[in-house]
Write a protein that holds these residues in place. Structure first.
Motif, PDB file in Angstrom:
ATOM      1  N   ALA A 109      46.741  46.482  45.251  1.00 56.61           N
ATOM      2  CA  ALA A 109      46.716  46.589  43.787  1.00 56.61           C
ATOM      3  C   ALA A 109      46.016  47.879  43.336  1.00 56.61           C
ATOM      4  N   THR A 110      45.065  48.346  44.123  1.00 53.78           N
ATOM      5  CA  THR A 110      44.334  49.563  43.729  1.00 53.78           C
ATOM      6  C   THR A 110      45.289  50.754  43.659  1.00 53.78           C
ATOM      7  N   GLN A 111      46.143  50.880  44.691  1.00 56.03           N
ATOM      8  CA  GLN A 111      47.126  51.975  44.657  1.00 56.03           C
ATOM      9  C   GLN A 111      48.105  51.779  43.516  1.00 56.03           C
ATOM     10  N   SER A 153      37.991  50.458  39.556  1.00 54.89           N
ATOM     11  CA  SER A 153      38.990  51.501  39.864  1.00 54.89           C
ATOM     12  C   SER A 153      39.677  52.062  38.622  1.00 54.89           C
ATOM     13  N   TYR A 154      39.546  51.396  37.467  1.00 53.99           N
ATOM     14  CA  TYR A 154      40.336  51.831  36.303  1.00 53.99           C
ATOM     15  C   TYR A 154      39.882  53.189  35.754  1.00 53.99           C
ATOM     16  N   ILE A 155      38.584  53.316  35.503  1.00 54.87           N
ATOM     17  CA  ILE A 155      38.100  54.519  34.800  1.00 54.87           C
ATOM     18  C   ILE A 155      38.342  55.798  35.622  1.00 54.87           C
ATOM     19  N   VAL A 200      44.800  45.317  30.753  1.00 56.29           N
ATOM     20  CA  VAL A 200      44.194  43.985  30.694  1.00 56.29           C
ATOM     21  C   VAL A 200      44.069  43.431  32.120  1.00 56.29           C
ATOM     22  N   ASN A 201      43.225  42.457  32.267  1.00 58.57           N
ATOM     23  CA  ASN A 201      42.967  41.875  33.593  1.00 58.57           C
ATOM     24  C   ASN A 201      42.703  40.377  33.407  1.00 58.57           C
ATOM     25  N   THR A 202      43.645  39.575  33.861  1.00 58.70           N
ATOM     26  CA  THR A 202      43.473  38.122  33.751  1.00 58.70           C
ATOM     27  C   THR A 202      44.035  37.434  34.992  1.00 58.70           C
ATOM     28  N   VAL A 256      45.724  40.157  39.778  1.00 62.27           N
ATOM     29  CA  VAL A 256      45.544  39.889  41.209  1.00 62.27           C
ATOM     30  C   VAL A 256      44.966  38.498  41.491  1.00 62.27           C
ATOM     31  N   PHE A 257      44.278  37.926  40.500  1.00 62.32           N
ATOM     32  CA  PHE A 257      43.707  36.587  40.720  1.00 62.32           C
ATOM     33  C   PHE A 257      44.578  35.483  40.111  1.00 62.32           C
ATOM     34  N   GLU A 258      45.878  35.756  39.976  1.00 66.54           N
ATOM     35  CA  GLU A 258      46.774  34.816  39.279  1.00 66.54           C
ATOM     36  C   GLU A 258      46.768  33.401  39.877  1.00 66.54           C
ATOM     37  N   TRP A 302      45.010  43.875  54.731  1.00 64.91           N
ATOM     38  CA  TRP A 302      46.386  44.347  54.890  1.00 64.91           C
ATOM     39  C   TRP A 302      46.750  45.391  53.838  1.00 64.91           C
ATOM     40  N   LYS A 303      45.994  45.409  52.717  1.00 64.07           N
ATOM     41  CA  LYS A 303      46.268  46.344  51.622  1.00 64.07           C
ATOM     42  C   LYS A 303      47.758  46.335  51.250  1.00 64.07           C
ATOM     43  N   ILE A 304      48.167  45.243  50.676  1.00 62.78           N
ATOM     44  CA  ILE A 304      49.570  45.161  50.259  1.00 62.78           C
ATOM     45  C   ILE A 304      49.677  44.353  48.965  1.00 62.78           C
TER      46      ILE A 304
HETATM   47  C1  LIG Z   1      40.630  43.050  39.412  1.00 64.81           C
HETATM   48  C2  LIG Z   1      41.034  43.631  40.727  1.00 64.81           C
HETATM   49  N1  LIG Z   1      42.056  44.486  40.753  1.00 64.81           N
HETATM   50  C3  LIG Z   1      42.443  45.047  41.913  1.00 64.81           C
HETATM   51  C4  LIG Z   1      41.816  44.753  43.103  1.00 64.81           C
HETATM   52  C5  LIG Z   1      42.256  45.446  44.366  1.00 64.81           C
HETATM   53  O1  LIG Z   1      43.197  44.751  45.093  1.00 64.81           O
HETATM   54  P1  LIG Z   1      43.764  45.377  46.446  1.00 64.81           P
HETATM   55  O2  LIG Z   1      42.802  45.006  47.529  1.00 64.81           O
HETATM   56  O3  LIG Z   1      45.101  44.746  46.635  1.00 64.81           O
HETATM   57  O4  LIG Z   1      43.837  46.853  46.276  1.00 64.81           O
HETATM   58  C6  LIG Z   1      40.767  43.862  43.117  1.00 64.81           C
HETATM   59  C7  LIG Z   1      40.073  43.538  44.370  1.00 64.81           C
HETATM   60  O5  LIG Z   1      39.177  42.706  44.396  1.00 64.81           O
HETATM   61  C8  LIG Z   1      40.351  43.292  41.889  1.00 64.81           C
HETATM   62  O6  LIG Z   1      39.310  42.456  41.840  1.00 64.81           O
END
Ligand SMILES: Cc1ncc(COP(=O)(O)O)c(C=O)c1O
Length: 379
Positions: free
Chosen positions: A94-96, A121-123, A163-165, A198-200, A237-239
């Motif tokens: 998700a970070t990428q 990671s957003y800012i 947004v993040n939910t 990501v926490f769906e 696994w970073k996927i």
């Molecule tokens: C809100 C949020 N977004 C993204 C990520 C990153 O996910 P990934 O490990 O798939 O890059 C995390 C990891 O904890 C997270 O908490």
């Protein structure tokens, strides 16, 4: 002259804490990665495909069978038809996905509205693309979003809202009204929405995850990001993947192809087979809800005030009745004197607002949670 990007940024909190605890007996409850094992079946599939598929590059948009599995899930959950060919792309986590999506849409001078406390990671992704983060503080006690405050910040420079939910780290979740308000604020504008979901599959107390995909019209302007790493306890696994309209996805793909080209092949095959067999996401959900209950049952006898968490695997603790030390100092003292590393919430605010709150991840085995929580009872 070479423009220096992000050189003024320090290490993120997770790295700072892991560096501090390395080689000590301190229990690190601040770390993101769970120590809960992933399913044996998924591991077996990964081993099989490492043997069989490691020599192949995958399709740049990701293995079609995996994208089809995701499309099927979306149809089942939200009744929404998403094209595996044009509207879903696999990412290296998700970070990428977040970085690529932000770098696709944000240019010099663009504004991006985001909500604090905000995932780390957003800012950096916004600023390294020349964008300006525009901050809205979530409102206590339940960390909901004040949409009227958002409306006042929207202007012609606003390019994105992130947004993040369920929300890391407060555990707040969207309700139907959030969807209505987000749709209202963005309708008639060119604003796109990135929704980090990501926490769906970690939503508690009988509530359900409300995705931006649950509203077909709103979904047209959204890029939804998810992570197999978080969902299936395989963060190493970073996927992950993103879902959007065809128009948005074609732009994102152009960026992704030159940033990362393709995603590792064997894990995509493993996940495609795993999804095909049918996954019971309730098992993950229940597993994390039980952990939350388990640790909070011990902590209820502590001097910390437990802030209710509705989703994710994070728990916040209010220590205002114990100390008036700054949260960074208090976290350091808890670590040094009681041997438990928690994160200070102020690090997730650009102006380091200190509300006397520490947080931790309960995605750990019960032995570690018991040991850590018993230490916190002594505080
Ligand atoms: C809100 C949020 N977004 C993204 C990520 C990153 O996910 P990934 O490990 O798939 O890059 C995390 C990891 O904890 C997270 O908490």
């Amino acid at each position: 002259m070479i423009k220096e990007k992000l050189l003024n940024k320090g290490k993120d909190i997770y790295t700072v804490i892991s560096d501090l605890v390395q080689g000590t007996d301190i229990i690190n409850l601040a770390k993101i990665s769970p120590d809960i094992p992933c399913s044996d079946k998924l591991t077996e599939l990964a081993i099989k495909y490492i043997k069989e598929k490691s020599v192949e590059y995958s399709h740049p948009n990701g293995l079609l069978a995996l994208r089809e599995g995701i499309a099927k899930n979306i149809k089942q959950r939200y009744g929404l038809n998403k094209s595996a060919i044009n509207e879903i792309t696999i990412t290296a986590g998700a970070t990428q996905a977040m970085y690529t999506a932000i770098s696709t849409f944000v240019n010099e001078g663009d504004e991006v509205v985001l909500f604090e406390p905000a995932f780390n990671s957003y800012i950096p992704a916004i600023e390294s693309n020349g964008g300006r983060p525009v901050f809205v503080q979530r409102k206590q006690p339940d960390y909901h979003i004040d949409w009227e405050a958002v409306l006042k910040l929207i202007n012609t420079r606003t390019k994105l809202i992130i947004v993040n939910t369920p929300h890391n780290p407060t555990g707040a979740i969207f309700n139907e009204e959030d969807i209505v308000q987000l749709k209202k604020i963005t309708s008639g504008t060119k604003i796109n929405v990135i929704s980090d979901e990501v926490f769906e599959h970690m939503v508690f107390d009988g509530q359900k995850h409300i995705s931006v995909l649950s509203d077909e019209k709103l979904a047209e302007r959204c890029i939804v990001i998810s992570s197999f790493g978080i969902t299936f306890n395989v963060p190493g696994w970073k996927i992950g993947y993103y879902v959007s309209s065809e128009e948005l996805m074609s732009k994102i793909r152009k960026k992704q192809h030159f940033q990362i080209n393709t995603i590792n092949t064997p894990f995509q095959y493993a996940l495609a087979d795993y999804l095909k067999e049918g996954v019971d996401y309730n098992i993950t959900n229940k597993q994390f809800e039980k952990k939350k209950q388990f640790v909070n049952d011990i902590l209820k006898d502590s001097r910390f005030k437990i802030i209710p968490t509705k989703g994710t695997f994070y728990q916040l603790l209010d220590y205002s009745e114990i100390s008036d030390e700054k949260d960074t100092e208090f976290a350091r003292r808890i670590m040094d004197e009681y041997g438990v590393a928690l994160f200070p919430l102020s690090v997730f605010y650009h102006d380091s607002i200190d509300n006397k709150i520490l947080g931790f991840s309960f995605a750990r085995n019960n032995k570690i949670l018991t040991k850590a929580a018993n230490q916190l009872l002594k505080v």
